[in-house]
Design a protein around this motif. Structure first.
Motif, PDB file in Angstrom:
ATOM      1  N   VAL A 234      56.563  22.662   0.515  1.00  0.00           N
ATOM      2  CA  VAL A 234      56.885  23.845   1.313  1.00  0.00           C
ATOM      3  C   VAL A 234      55.726  24.209   2.232  1.00  0.00           C
ATOM      4  N   GLY A 235      54.512  24.191   1.662  1.00  0.00           N
ATOM      5  CA  GLY A 235      53.335  24.516   2.463  1.00  0.00           C
ATOM      6  C   GLY A 235      53.102  26.009   2.563  1.00  0.00           C
ATOM      7  N   ILE A 236      52.075  26.502   1.866  1.00  0.00           N
ATOM      8  CA  ILE A 236      51.790  27.939   1.931  1.00  0.00           C
ATOM      9  C   ILE A 236      50.367  28.213   2.393  1.00  0.00           C
ATOM     10  N   HIS A 360      47.070  38.379   0.908  1.00  0.00           N
ATOM     11  CA  HIS A 360      48.428  37.848   0.948  1.00  0.00           C
ATOM     12  C   HIS A 360      48.477  36.395   0.479  1.00  0.00           C
ATOM     13  N   ARG A 364      50.760  34.906  -2.735  1.00  0.00           N
ATOM     14  CA  ARG A 364      51.769  33.844  -2.709  1.00  0.00           C
ATOM     15  C   ARG A 364      51.316  32.593  -3.453  1.00  0.00           C
ATOM     16  N   MET A 371      53.345  30.928  -6.006  1.00  0.00           N
ATOM     17  CA  MET A 371      54.188  29.739  -5.895  1.00  0.00           C
ATOM     18  C   MET A 371      53.508  28.513  -6.497  1.00  0.00           C
TER      19      MET A 371
ATOM     20  N   THR B  80      57.545  34.302   3.707  1.00  0.00           N
ATOM     21  CA  THR B  80      57.212  33.893   2.338  1.00  0.00           C
ATOM     22  C   THR B  80      58.455  33.877   1.458  1.00  0.00           C
ATOM     23  N   GLN B  83      60.066  30.726   2.043  1.00  0.00           N
ATOM     24  CA  GLN B  83      59.350  29.621   1.394  1.00  0.00           C
ATOM     25  C   GLN B  83      59.676  29.562  -0.097  1.00  0.00           C
ATOM     26  N   ARG B  84      59.873  30.734  -0.700  1.00  0.00           N
ATOM     27  CA  ARG B  84      60.236  30.748  -2.120  1.00  0.00           C
ATOM     28  C   ARG B  84      61.592  30.059  -2.332  1.00  0.00           C
ATOM     29  N   GLU B  86      62.876  27.786  -0.290  1.00  0.00           N
ATOM     30  CA  GLU B  86      62.647  26.353  -0.038  1.00  0.00           C
ATOM     31  C   GLU B  86      62.041  25.677  -1.262  1.00  0.00           C
TER      32      GLU B  86
END
Lengths: 463, 182
Positions: A234-236, A360, A364, A371, B80, B83-84, B86
């Motif tokens: 996904v890439g965060i 932030h 995440r 994630m 975000t 993205q969760r 995904e």
């Protein structure tokens, strides 16, 4: 209980030569109780951060092992760590998470304890006893009944540590050269000493896993990277694109076998590598860190410096030195349950937009909703569950990766490195665990030291 | 008299429409129709779940951490949240693979404000209570109960969620992770 613990064969639980660990240490009640007695009453434990108690009379409730402690700052600015249990009948004298007070009054019978040096000779002293004259006839020896105070408290660049063992070595000796890596997390991004604070609020959550899974993971387990493929897809990262972090610097796994600490990072080096943009999605933040890099180059000159991503300080404090920059503590609750705490570290003097982006990224990435971390928690909880049965318990966990391939690290005392993917650090952790569980005496800090190579210099008249 | 009746009816119709929106949303999440769920989120959504602290009565203003500056369980926008989704869709997000059984209950729905007015409401503030239950693998259970404060904005004939504040009634979260939407 104590009988069971006394009969523990520690060397059978952790086979250092064979590189295996008995599953019992992750599920067994007797082992758990012995850990509380032998590790958590002796080792230096991270209990909080000074920025949680900035003003006189501020307090913050923390934990040391299974016990509740109160972190206080007295009117002279001194920080104390008090056992949160009334000396009369054991009631918690403080049931708030944080606040400001000069006196903790027990709700049960009203004994009150002062933190203020003006009211009390010693912090936590018993200063108020209802019916002291009438019922105790003035005969209670109040001086003997103050709150139990951690005899050793140390502050290090804002972090607060405590030990119940009056004979514990100094915190700096306990940390050894791991301190350099802790510095990387606690120092300003420009390399200036200290200056970091924690963001308001601490994430606290319960996980059905043995507490050691967390520090073992953070001490340097690149092998588990595969757990995080979903978030990588996904890439965060704060530059967008794939992956959960930004461009990586070359890294290795470094540990301190005598101390039980370890990390993933770089050995000490004496020049700052070129700037790599790591916040491309946030131009303002990117520009700030570019300037910070220039300041860092100027400030550090040719002094040795390190970088690191994750590390653990034995027994249960872990930290992330680069973004998302955090402290994680794994508090033991029972053999199969822990309470995790996460703090977010930021530079006190960074602009709000920079700290907001960092916060932030933390949210995440880490914590129960992170994630990345959410998948770790699944692994740790079901690994714990599946290790409980009698057949499962006859098996041992395998930590044999890279055995015999460690090499000293130039520039660090008592450290070895073993490449990016290895279980060297976990072996160092359980080796130190064995030392504590056997009740080994404190040992002097490691002296072996491999000098760093001279920095390559460009001579001015070259060419 | 008729005007009052009209006003009352407009309020009922609005309440009904908002309730139906919240129930439909719960069904999307329980049925794992996450893309449908993303579609009812306003592009500018703020999804915020503060931490709750034990504070003395005279400092209860600090009970919950602040949006935009403190730590929280969630404090994020649509990027975000997408993205969760995904991540769940990769099929290798182990916290939710195998998939959990999740049930969202929404109750005590109250409309706190309607702008400009109930009949032609463009923006409504809605308070409700929620119960989210998760059963994972065999016997793992998670039960989250709390209050929600939602801001809905009209989008054509329907609603979109512009802000959600989730107040979980827990201090130490009694769950190993938060991989369900609340």
């Amino acid at each position: 209980m104590a009988g069971n613990a006394d009969s523990l064969d520690v060397d059978a639980l952790v086979d250092r030569a064979g590189g295996t660990v008995a599953r019992g240490i992750f599920v067994d009640q007797a082992v758990f109780e012995a850990e509380q007695e032998r590790i958590f009453t002796r080792a230096w434990l991270f209990v909080g951060h000074e920025s949680l108690i900035p003003k006189p009379d501020d307090f913050f409730v923390s934990r040391m092992g299974t016990e509740s402690v109160v972190l206080t700052r007295d009117r002279g600015g001194q920080v104390h760590v008090l056992l949160n249990s009334c000396t009369h009948r054991g009631m918690k004298v403080c049931r708030y998470d944080q606040g400001n007070t000069r006196v903790f009054t027990c709700p049960y019978h009203g004994w009150s304890f002062a933190t203020d040096g003006k009211l009390a000779a010693t912090p936590g002293a018993l200063v108020g006893v209802p019916h002291f004259d009438r019922a105790y006839h003035g005969e209670l020896k109040r001086d003997d009944w103050g709150l139990v105070r951690a005899p050793r408290v140390a502050l290090y660049k804002g972090t607060v540590w405590a030990s119940w063992d009056p004979d514990a070595v100094e915190l700096t000796d306990y940390l050894g050269d791991m301190r350099l890596y802790l510095d990387f997390a606690l120092d300003g991004r420009d390399g200036s000493p200290g200056g970091s604070v924690v963001v308001e609020g601490v994430q606290k959550w319960r996980v059905n896993a043995n507490w050691k899974f967390a520090p073992e993971n953070f001490i340097g387990d690149m092998y588990h990277d595969i757990s995080h493929r979903s978030v990588d897809l996904v890439g965060i990262g704060p530059s967008g694109g794939r992956g959960r972090r930004d461009n990586l610097r070359p890294r290795t796994t470094i540990c301190f076998p005598g101390l039980g600490h370890g990390l993933i990072g770089e050995p000490p080096h004496t020049s700052e590598p070129p700037y790599v943009p790591a916040w491309k999605k946030y131009p303002e933040v990117e520009e700030y860190f570019r300037q910070v890099h220039e300041r860092r180059v100027a400030l550090l000159g040719e002094r040795p410096r390190v970088t690191m991503s994750v590390g653990t300080i034995f027994p249960n404090m872990s930290f992330h030195g680069r973004q998302p920059r955090t402290i994680a503590v794994a508090h033991p609750i029972s053999p199969t349950e822990m309470e995790m705490w996460r703090f977010c570290l930021i530079d006190a003097d960074a602009p709000a937009a920079v700290n907001d982006a960092a916060r932030h990224y933390f949210l995440r990435y880490s914590g129960p909703a992170g994630m990345t971390e959410s998948d770790d928690l699944e692994n740790w909880s079901y690994a714990t569950e599946a290790s409980r049965g009698p057949i499962a318990r006859r098996q041992r966990y395998n930590y044999q990766m890279g055995m015999g391939h460690a090499r000293p690290v130039p520039g660090l005392r008592g450290a070895v490195e073993n490449g990016e993917v290895t279980e060297e650090n976990a072996r160092a952790y359980y080796s130190r665990w064995s030392d504590f569980m056997r009740g080994d005496p404190w040992t002097p800090p490691a002296a072996e030291y491999v000098p760093m190579p001279e920095p390559a210099r460009e001579t001015e008249d070259a060419g | 008299m008729l005007a009052e009746l009209d006003e009352g009816l407009a309020g009922l119709l609005l309440a009904r429409s908002v309730e139906q929106f919240l129930y439909a949303e719960a069904a999307m999440l329980d049925e794992r129709r996450y893309r449908d769920w993303l579609a009812i989120l306003d592009d500018g959504i703020r999804y915020f779940a503060p931490l709750a602290r034990n504070m003395r009565r005279d400092r209860l203003g600090e009970e919950y951490t602040r949006q935009g500056q403190d730590l929280a369980w969630f404090d994020e926008g649509k990027e975000t949240l997408t993205q969760r989704v995904e991540q769940i869709e990769t099929g290798i997000h182990w916290a939710e693979e195998p998939v959990s059984r999740v049930c969202h209950m929404v109750t005590n729905v109250e409309i706190l404000s309607a702008v400009p007015e109930a009949r032609h409401a463009e923006t409504v503030e809605v308070r409700c209570r929620f119960l989210v239950y998760r059963n994972r693998l065999q016997d793992e259970e998670m039960l989250l109960i709390g209050k929600r404060l939602d801001t809905l904005v009209r989008d054509g004939t329907g609603w979109k969620l512009r802000r959600r504040e989730i107040r979980l009634d827990q201090n130490v979260l009694q769950a190993k992770n938060l991989t369900v939407f609340l």
